[in-house]
Every structure is written in structure tokens, then in C-alpha cells.
Design a protein around this motif. Structure first.
Motif, PDB file in Angstrom:
ATOM      1  N   LYS A 106      46.659  40.259  31.277  1.00 64.80           N
ATOM      2  CA  LYS A 106      45.484  40.788  31.972  1.00 64.80           C
ATOM      3  C   LYS A 106      44.215  40.116  31.465  1.00 64.80           C
ATOM      4  O   LYS A 106      44.066  39.870  30.274  1.00 64.80           O
ATOM      5  CB  LYS A 106      45.388  42.306  31.766  1.00 64.80           C
ATOM      6  N   VAL A 310      48.528  37.904  37.296  1.00 61.39           N
ATOM      7  CA  VAL A 310      47.347  37.966  36.432  1.00 61.39           C
ATOM      8  C   VAL A 310      46.104  37.439  37.177  1.00 61.39           C
ATOM      9  O   VAL A 310      44.989  37.940  36.991  1.00 61.39           O
ATOM     10  CB  VAL A 310      47.601  37.220  35.093  1.00 61.39           C
ATOM     11  N   ASP A 313      45.115  40.074  39.815  1.00 65.17           N
ATOM     12  CA  ASP A 313      44.428  41.185  39.171  1.00 65.17           C
ATOM     13  C   ASP A 313      42.975  40.814  38.852  1.00 65.17           C
ATOM     14  O   ASP A 313      42.061  41.610  39.058  1.00 65.17           O
ATOM     15  CB  ASP A 313      45.181  41.560  37.886  1.00 65.17           C
TER      16      ASP A 313
END
Ligand code: NAD
Length: 494
Positions: A106, A310, A313
Motif C-alpha cells: 500500500k 497497489v 489503490d
């Protein structure tokens, strides 16, 4: 010697350079680089690491020369010949670079933090942690696109990383050995020896060519009983393969495949994948849509790129990225739009060009120049501030004049340094190997636009790829692999 490298020529260094740095230097900004692919590595190669606390995070502790990966699926080249440990070049940097073998799970844009996870089988007491950053470069690449087609992940093989190539190599031999097993039915033999490649982009085409070479040059001789049934089929949804190449090269490739007896099924879209067959849709002569079951032993899925979670996000955290479907929108300086301290390179960024190694490596080199200049700008600005202070406090005219002269020089330097233009991609051309020692090349830097195919192009392909190899060590290993294949043939062990 510690603190200095001895360059002995031919890209070979002796000795380790940077003294280890255990804690980040608080006077420097922390630059985190995600990835060890084309974009990230070309940035790291040219970056003056003494200007930043540089941290690299990637689950892969080596750079992979992807253009030769299809050759690893048949053993023409051994995979270690095209891998370069990132430590081998990081240790030659002037200042130490930290490397963490981990996957970034993240990116927290607001809090300038990334979260990382150690994916290795051996875990230490810490296997997940966070790393703060001042500047971040996202060069994580892309995933294999499956378009949500059921069964692809379970039954297909991709061709992006070393383990993918190893899996394919084993799978080919597994199919061949199983097909020759006692009492196998003729239908099963046919199925097992049917090698299906989905996706007619360069990955699919190059793999199909390599596989057919393997059969013609080695398998057919070593295991003659498979001769009549071994068959390669390339399935492509569009009307032709290699859409990025010019029309005559597409025709040349299709003609070469015909001679090599590789079947090309264009305008055929794979809709479903089962363990032993795929379902593909095509339109018949009467304009009716037909769903056909095609049995396979090996299925290689090469239908291009998709976004990594990732990256998806990160995009969801930045309003300016909301409309993007294919990757991070970047401006002409590769800054991720909607941010000030995040840059993106390679397949995870949207450029106006196809997502290739060439684009990624030019982007990485550009960012290195940009960051080197930014550091110079910062140091000149600090020096300028100090000099104006000196000028103000000077007690004599001579001292004031001296400071004034220095300020003028520095301002000139600053203007030069700040004057870095936006990123511009310079396309050198496209190359692809198509089997039976033939390659196609669309080269733009010769006279206008040269499109060539054939054996001469194959030698050009070989020398171009050799010159692009990461290191002298890689280059020598690749030459030795080619020579070994020529003399002894490919290794058919599983
Ligand atoms: P690609 O995106 O170039 O091609 C994928 C192909 O798969 C497309 O032609 C698409 O029509 C087809 N396809 C998609 N879904 C399908 C389905 N369900 N059934 C049948 N066909 C389907 O993918 P790639 O070859 O993996 O390349 C990815 C990127 O990397 C491209 O930008 C490419 O130019 C680059 N690349 C370049 C080279 C080279 O220059 N030699 C080599 C490898 C990759």
C-alpha cells in the motif's frame, strides 16, 4: 577498497564502493524507489545517490532482461544469464542504497508512507513494516491481463517473470513425456502435444517462434515419436498479429509462421479456459458466431498488461486519477497528476506510447537527470542564500563586489541547471524474433522508416539485444548459451 571503486574496463569493477549507511541522513530527503524493472533500474543506474537517502523496495532482487525471456522457456538461454543482481550495481554507487526484498502492498499518499511485506518463504521476526518517504518513484510494472476470463489463472501459464518461463519449460517436457507414455489414446496424444498461445502481440509471437524452433531443432530428433502430433497454434482476437508493426512485416510474420507450420487463428477470441481445452469464438463464412472447443496440453496466455492492485489503490486516493483505467496519469515531468512528490515510470504509468522496455528505461534515465538537477538546484539555492547574507554584512566595497560576482555566477548556473526540458520519448524501433532464425524490425532512426525481416534482421536482432544486455557478464553468458545451443542443442530434461 571501501569508499572507492576500481574500474578495470569492459564494464567490470573491482571492490565495493559505498561505506555502509545504517541510518538515513536527516539532512537529505528520502527517495523511495519501488521496483527493479526497466524503469527503476535505469533510474538507479544514473542517479547520484549521495544527494538522497535512497531506498529500493522490490520483491525481486535482480533486474531481468525481459526481451530474452521467451528464449528461456525452451532452454535456448538459461534464465540466470539474463538476471543481474541489483546488489551488483548498487554497490558501485557513490553513496549506499538500502534495498528491501519486499512487496509494496500500500502507498499512503496523505501520510507519505508505504507499507511493505516480505514475501519470501523464510520469515524474520519482522515481515511487514512501513517506510516513510519524501519522494516516491513508482516503477512496479503491471500484471498479466486476463479480462476476467474464467480459468486463465488456474490453467494457463503467463510469461512475465523467471518462474513463469521455468514453469513453461517444465510443462512442455511434461506434455511430451506424458504423450509418449504407454497406452495413451491417440486423441490424448494429440491434445497433450497441442501447444496453444493466446495473444498475438510480440510476447505471444516470440514464444510461438521459440517453441517451434525447439521442436524442429531438438525435440523432433530426440523424441521422434511426437513428430506427427506436436503442433503450435497462436490465437488472436484481432484480424492480425503484431499490430504495432508495419503491414509488410505483419504479412512476413504470418507467411513465416505458415512455413514453420504454426497455425495462426486470427479474429478468434478466447472466452473460457478449462483444464484440457479452451473455448474460442469466431465468426464463420456465413457471419454466424461459432464457439469452438480447442484441446491443449500447454496454454500460454500473453494478452498484455493490467493494473496492479497497489497502483489501483493509489489511484483511488487521488481525485485527479479517478478517471484513469489503464494506469497512473503523469505530467510531462512524469509526476503523478494530483501529487507533488510521486513520480511513475514504466508499465504502471500512462504514456502516449506502448508500454515497452524502451519507454520505461528512457523514463528512468530522465528521472535520474531530473533528480540530479533538483539536488544541484537545492545546493545552489542554499549557497546563494549564504552569499546574499555575506553581501549584506560585508564591511568593505571589495568584499561586497566579490560576493556580488559570485552571486551572478551562481545565478547563471542555477538558470542552466533549472532549465531541464520535459520528458520526450525517442523511439528507436521495434524488434521481434519470429522463429527459424528470422526476425522483424521496424527501425525509425535509419533512413526514414526501415521495415525489414529475415535472417539478416535476425543477426541485427541478436546484436541489438546483446548490446542492450545489462552487463558484460550477462553478455558473455548469453553468447555462451547461444553457442551451447548451436553445438549441443537444447537440454530436453524436465
Ligand atoms: P499485447 O498487448 O501487445 O498483445 C496482446 C494481444 O492479445 C492483443 O493483440 C489482443 O488483441 C490479444 N487478446 C487479448 N485478449 C484476447 C482473447 N481473449 N483471445 C485472443 N486474443 C486476445 O501484449 P504483449 O505481447 O504481452 O506485450 C505487452 C507490451 O509489451 C506491449 O506494449 C508490447 O509492445 C511490449 N513488448 C514488446 C516486445 C518487443 O518489442 N519485442 C516484446 C514483448 C512485449
Amino acid at each position: 577498497a571501501i569508499g572507492g571503486t576500481l574500474y578495470i574496463g569492459w564494464g567490470i569493477y573491482q571492490g565495493r564502493t559505498p561505506p555502509a549507511q545504517y541510518d538515513p541522513d536527516p539532512s537529505k530527503k528520502t527517495l523511495v524507489v519501488l521496483g527493479t524493472g526497466w524503469g527503476a533500474v535505469s533510474l538507479l543506474k544514473k542517479l547520484d545517490t549521495e544527494n538522497y537517502n535512497v531506498i529500493v523496495v522490490s520483491p525481486r532482487n535482480y533486474f531481468l532482461f525481459t526481451p530474452l525471456l521467451p528464449s528461456c522457456t525452451t532452454g535456448t538461454i538459461e534464465h540466470r544469464s539474463i538476471m543481474e543482481p541489483i546488489r551488483s550495481f548498487l554497490r558501485h554507487k557513490k553513496a549506499a542504497v538500502k534495498y528491501y526484498e519486499a512487496e509494496c502492498t500500500k502507498i499512503d499518499y496523505e501520510n507519505k508512507m508505504i507499507y511493505i511485506n516480505d514475501e519470501s518463504e523464510i520469515k524474520g521476526s519482522t515481515s511487514a513494516t512501513e517506510v516513510p518517504f519524501d519522494m516516491l518513484v513508482v516503477g512496479v510494472g503491471a500484471e498479466n491481463a486476463t479480462f476476467g476470463i474464467p480459468g486463465v489463472r488456474e490453467h494457463g501459464c503467463f510469461l512475465k517473470e523467471v518462474p513463469d518461463a521455468q514453469k513453461i519449460r517444465k510443462r512442455i517436457m511434461d506434455c511430451v513425456e506424458t504423450a509418449t507414455f504407454k497406452d495413451q489414446s491417440p486423441e490424448e496424444v494429440k491434445r497433450l502435444l497441442h501447444m496453444v498461445v493466446v495473444g498475438g502481440g510480440p510476447t505471444g509471437v516470440e514464444f510461438a517462434g521459440e517453441l517451434q524452433d525447439f521442436f524442429e531443432n531438438d525435440l523432433r530428433k530426440w523424441i521422434p515419436e511426437i513428430s506427427n502430433n506436436f503442433h503450435v497454434t497462436l490465437v488472436e482476437a484481432l484480424p492480425n498479429v503484431l499490430p504495432m508493426f508495419s503491414k509488410n512485416l505483419i504479412e512476413y510474420t504470418e507467411q513465416t509462421f505458415k512455413e514453420e507450420t504454426i497455425d495462426i487463428r486470427t479474429k478468434t477470441m478466447v472466452k473460457r479456459v478449462e483444464e484440457k481445452y479452451i473455448e474460442a469464438e469466431y465468426t464463420d463464412a456465413l457471419g454466424k458466431k461459432v464457439l469452438e472447443k480447442i484441446p491443449y496440453g500447454l496454454l500460454v496466455w500473453a494478452t498484455g498488461n493490467a493494473l496492479k492492485p497497489v497502483v489501483k489503490d493509489l489511484m483511488s486516493q487521488i481525485p485527479a486519477q479517478k478517471d484513469s483505467r489503464r494506469g497512473l496519469f503523469v505530467n510531462e515531468y512524469l509526476v503523478v497528476k494530483g501529487t507533488e512528490n510521486i513520480w511513475a515510470v514504466g508499465d504502471c504509468a500512462i504514456a502516449n506510447y506502448a508500454p515497452t522496455a524502451q519507454v520505461a528505461s528512457q523514463e528512468g534515465a530522465f528521472l535520474a537527470r531530473l533528480f540530479n538537477q533538483m539536488a544541484k538546484t537545492d545546493s545552489i539555492e542554499t549557497e546563494l542564500a549564504e552569499l546574499s547574507n555575506v553581501q549584506e554584512k560585508a564591511t568593505s566595497k571589495d568584499l561586497r563586489d566579490e560576493a556580488f560576482g559570485k552571486i551572478k555566477d551562481l545565478q547563471k548556473r542555477l538558470r542552466r541547471v533549472k532549465n531541464i526540458g520535459p520528458f520526450e520519448y525517442s523511439h528507436q524501433g521495434s524488434l521481434a524474433y519470429i522463429g527459424s532464425e528470422k526476425a522483424v524490425a521496424d527501425i525509425s532512426w535509419l533512413t526514414g522508416n526501415l521495415a525489414t525481416g529475415g535472417q539478416l534482421t535476425y543477426f541485427f536482432w541478436r546484436s541489438a539485444y546483446l548490446s542492450m544486455c545489462f552487463s558484460t557478464r550477462n553478455r558473455i553468458l548469453v553468447i555462451m548459451d547461444w553457442a551451447k545451443t548451436q553445438v549441443f542443442g537444447r537440454d530436453v530434461s524436465r
